[in-house]
Write an enzyme that holds these catalytic residues in place. Structure first.
Site, short mmCIF file in Angstrom:
data_model
loop_
_atom_site.label_atom_id
_atom_site.label_comp_id
_atom_site.label_asym_id
_atom_site.label_seq_id
_atom_site.Cartn_x
_atom_site.Cartn_y
_atom_site.Cartn_z
N ASP A 1 -0.77 1.60 -4.10
CA ASP A 1 -1.60 0.62 -4.82
C ASP A 1 -2.93 1.21 -5.28
OD1 ASP A 1 -2.46 0.82 -2.18
OD2 ASP A 1 -3.34 -1.18 -2.21
N SER B 1 0.80 -1.21 0.00
CA SER B 1 0.00 0.00 0.00
C SER B 1 0.84 1.28 0.00
CB SER B 1 -0.96 -0.04 1.18
OG SER B 1 -1.87 1.02 1.11
N HIS B 2 0.71 2.08 1.04
CA HIS B 2 1.37 3.38 1.11
C HIS B 2 2.78 3.28 1.68
CE1 HIS B 2 -0.76 2.19 4.63
NE2 HIS B 2 0.02 2.94 5.36
N ASP C 1 -5.55 2.67 -3.74
CA ASP C 1 -6.85 2.59 -3.06
C ASP C 1 -7.12 3.79 -2.15
OD1 ASP C 1 -5.01 1.83 -1.18
OD2 ASP C 1 -6.01 -0.04 -0.60
N ARG C 2 -6.09 4.61 -1.90
CA ARG C 2 -6.31 5.77 -1.02
C ARG C 2 -6.42 7.06 -1.83
NH1 ARG C 2 -3.11 5.21 4.58
NH2 ARG C 2 -3.58 3.03 4.92
N ASP D 1 -2.24 6.54 -3.40
CA ASP D 1 -1.11 5.87 -2.76
C ASP D 1 -0.48 4.80 -3.65
OD1 ASP D 1 -3.15 3.99 -2.62
OD2 ASP D 1 -2.45 3.18 -0.71
N LYS E 1 -11.25 -0.06 -0.97
CA LYS E 1 -11.35 1.39 -1.10
C LYS E 1 -10.77 1.76 -2.46
CE LYS E 1 -7.36 1.75 1.94
NZ LYS E 1 -7.25 1.03 3.20
C1 G1P Z 1 -3.91 1.44 8.26
C2 G1P Z 1 -5.08 2.38 8.40
C3 G1P Z 1 -6.38 1.64 8.16
C4 G1P Z 1 -6.32 0.93 6.80
C5 G1P Z 1 -5.08 0.07 6.72
C6 G1P Z 1 -4.91 -0.58 5.35
O1 G1P Z 1 -3.99 0.42 9.23
O2 G1P Z 1 -5.11 2.99 9.65
O3 G1P Z 1 -7.45 2.52 8.22
O4 G1P Z 1 -7.45 0.13 6.61
O5 G1P Z 1 -3.92 0.85 6.99
O6 G1P Z 1 -4.79 0.34 4.33
P1 G1P Z 1 -3.19 0.45 10.63
O7 G1P Z 1 -1.74 0.66 10.29
O8 G1P Z 1 -3.74 1.62 11.38
O9 G1P Z 1 -3.51 -0.87 11.27
ZN ZN Z 2 -3.28 1.35 -0.34
#
Ligand code: G1P
Ligand code: ZN
Length: 543
Positions: A279, A113-114, A281-282, A277, A376
């Site tokens: 991938d 992801s990010h 989704d954000r 981000d 998302k």
């Molecule tokens: C974080 C975000 C959460 C999101 C997740 C996956 O998780 O806070 O809202 O669903 O990334 O993208 P966390 O690191 O807080 O467990």
């Molecule tokens: Zn992501």
């Protein structure tokens, strides 16, 4: 086709977190690490014999080699068909959509992801179920159980597949269909939104800056925003995906997308700014001179969704993760629809979406989405905003000012304390948990605790129970502080402190959020004794 059965032993630490398994790339590249996990996914879901899967990732370092291993393992385990994005690329929402339209038995998404990408950064892998969404806890528990008992994995001894070539290929009897990663997703967006209205908006001189942060949404945004909708060429910046995301941190928030913030705060700023981000989704939303918090964005999208053809009949309900601000609840109340509060993590929305209880959902961490997929979806949020702006012809800041005047403003901020030693974070947490019952009625600075609880969730659709999902401290007057430990980090622990206070006084709707929240911040620090336990007096990241 030669199938090899390789002996292996369980590797510790293969428990999926908030969103699949995330580790340092080098850990994923260690002997048998990826292979063990992939075989455990296959075993955990009852084998893949005769099954079909979608496979793709955000293009980060190791994406290409990992996909070749996954393809060979799927073939060796008897899979019938793999649909894979060209060059191994798929955004997470596009992968979710492909699982759904092709009716596959799920998919494997390669992404952290990010989190940054590269040999010294992070990698991840998750399994999504046939509804297109991240596997629920019942499934990830089985996958984890398989990682603890694994004895062997199967893999073919076959050459790499040329994933740059669109069309059909095969490993033995297993078909591999290499598809354009963008086409089906772009067609879906065109069904959901009023593209002619958005085209007219761009034709009238409306300017956008979309920062793809060197990540997966570059090709998607260029195709949809520039080529189809007519945004000026160059509106999509940092548009070419790179395995290290340009050595950046592809997290769309004011810290990591500072380039976008600076552009949007400049005197000649475009009308609309957005970022996505690693991938895809954000999303991060900005207008000229204004940053819209994800919680506010969710509320505004819910309030105006009917502008878009897909939602013109109204919303079935809305859902937000518990730490997300209650701004959307106020919209739901006025619309007369249900509002659900779920634990953090997109997987908790799946049942509500599948059961037709909600249409739109979102998280404070820049995630918003709807029934159209089961992830998302960053670009979806951008397009819904554009559709709303094309209909109302108002600026982002006017839209937000109107929204706060109508509903009040839920001042909101998240403070992250990163890379704390796990023992220290756990000590803070367990002490606070033990102290919860005694907090009620105690005053901390200007605030008195009204309630202190640990959040647990009973899924209204399948009745499953999720305990220990965050500590909530509510103060008299309705302000609250929430504390959680991140479930997606790869080093140490990250403490997340979420702060919220509702303001309805029209004279106080335009303050700096950190100032508006100062009392809640002070009280939260005093209650959780953050400095005493962690040695940190302030957060590393404020969003
Ligand atoms: C974080 C975000 C959460 C999101 C997740 C996956 O998780 O806070 O809202 O669903 O990334 O993208 P966390 O690191 O807080 O467990
Ligand atoms: Zn992501």
């Amino acid at each position: 086709m030669t199938i090899l059965t390789i002996e292996t032993t369980p590797i510790e630490g293969q428990k999926p977190g908030t969103s699949g398994l995330r580790k340092k790339t080098k850990v994923f590249m260690e002997k048998n690490f990826l292979e063990n996990y992939v075989q455990s996914i296959f075993d955990g879901i009852g084998g893949v014999e005769g099954k079909s899967l979608v496979v793709g990732g955000d293009g980060r370092y190791f994406n290409d080699s990992a996909i070749q291993i996954i393809l060979r393992m799927a073939a060796a385990n008897g899979a019938a068909l793999i649909i894979v994005g060209q060059n191994g690329l798929l955004s997470t929402p596009a992968a979710s959509h492909l699982i759904r339209i092709n009716g596959t038995d799920g998919g494997l998404i390669l992404s952290a992801s990010h989190n940054p990408g590269g040999p010294d950064a992070d990698f991840g892998l998750k399994y999504n179920t046939p509804n297109g969404g991240p596997a629920a806890e019942g499934v990830t528990d089985k996958i984890f159980a398989a990682t603890t008992t694994i004895k062997e994995y199967k893999i073919t001894h076959t050459p790499d597949i040329d994933l740059s070539k669109l069309g059909n290929q095969a490993i033995g009897p297993m078909k591999i269909k290499v598809i354009d990663p963008v086409a089906d997703y772009a067609a879906l967006m065109e069904e959901l939104f009023d593209f002619p209205a958005i085209k007219t908006l761009f034709a009238s001189g409306f300017r956008i800056r979309f920062d793809a942060m060197h990540a997966i949404t570059g090709p998607y945004a260029t195709e949809i925003l520039e080529k189809t909708l007519g945004a000026a060429p160059g509106s999509v910046v940092n548009a070419v995906p790179s395995p290290t995301f340009g050595n950046g941190h592809p997290d769309p928030n004011p810290i990591w997308a500072k380039e976008l913030v600076d552009a949007m705060m400049a005197p000649d700023a475009p009308d609309f700014g957005a970022a996505s981000d690693g991938d895809g989704d954000r999303n991060m939303i900005m207008g000229r001179g204004i940053y819209v918090t994800p919680s506010d964005s969710l509320a505004l999208l819910a309030a105006h969704a009917r502008c878009a053809p897909a939602y013109e009949d109204g919303l079935l309900g809305v859902a937000r993760s518990m730490p997300t601000s209650a701004a959307v609840d106020r919209v739901a109340e006025r619309l007369g629809i249900e509002a659900f509060e779920t634990p953090t993590g997109w997987k908790f929305f799946g049942n509500l979406l599948d059961a037709g209880r909600v249409t739109i959902c979102g998280e404070e961490s820049a995630g918003t989405g709807s029934t159209h997929v089961r992830e998302k979806d960053g670009l979806w949020a951008v397009l819904l905003w554009l559709n709303i702006l094309a209909t109302t012809r108002k600026s982002v800041s006017d839209m937000m000012a109107q929204h706060w005047a109508d509903y009040g403003r839920n001042y909101y901020s998240r403070h992250d304390f990163e890379d704390i030693e796990s023992e220290k974070a756990n000590a803070l947490f367990s002490t606070l948990r033990d102290n919860l019952p005694s907090l009620k009625g105690q005053s901390f600075g200007a605030l008195t605790v009204a309630e202190a609880t640990e959040f647990a969730y009973d899924d209204p659709v399948d009745g499953s129970h999720s305990a220990a999902q965050g500590l909530i401290i509510t103060f008299n007057g309705g302000a609250r502080a929430v504390l959680r430990l991140s479930g997606t980090g790869t080093v140490g622990a990250t403490l997340r402190l979420y702060l919220e206070a509702l303001e309805t006084d029209p004279a106080l709707l335009h303050q700096d959020p950190q100032e508006a929240l100062a009392d809640v911040i002070d009280a939260a620090h005093a209650i959780a004794r953050i400095e005493e336990f962690t040695g940190r007096s302030g957060p590393d990241v404020i969003t």
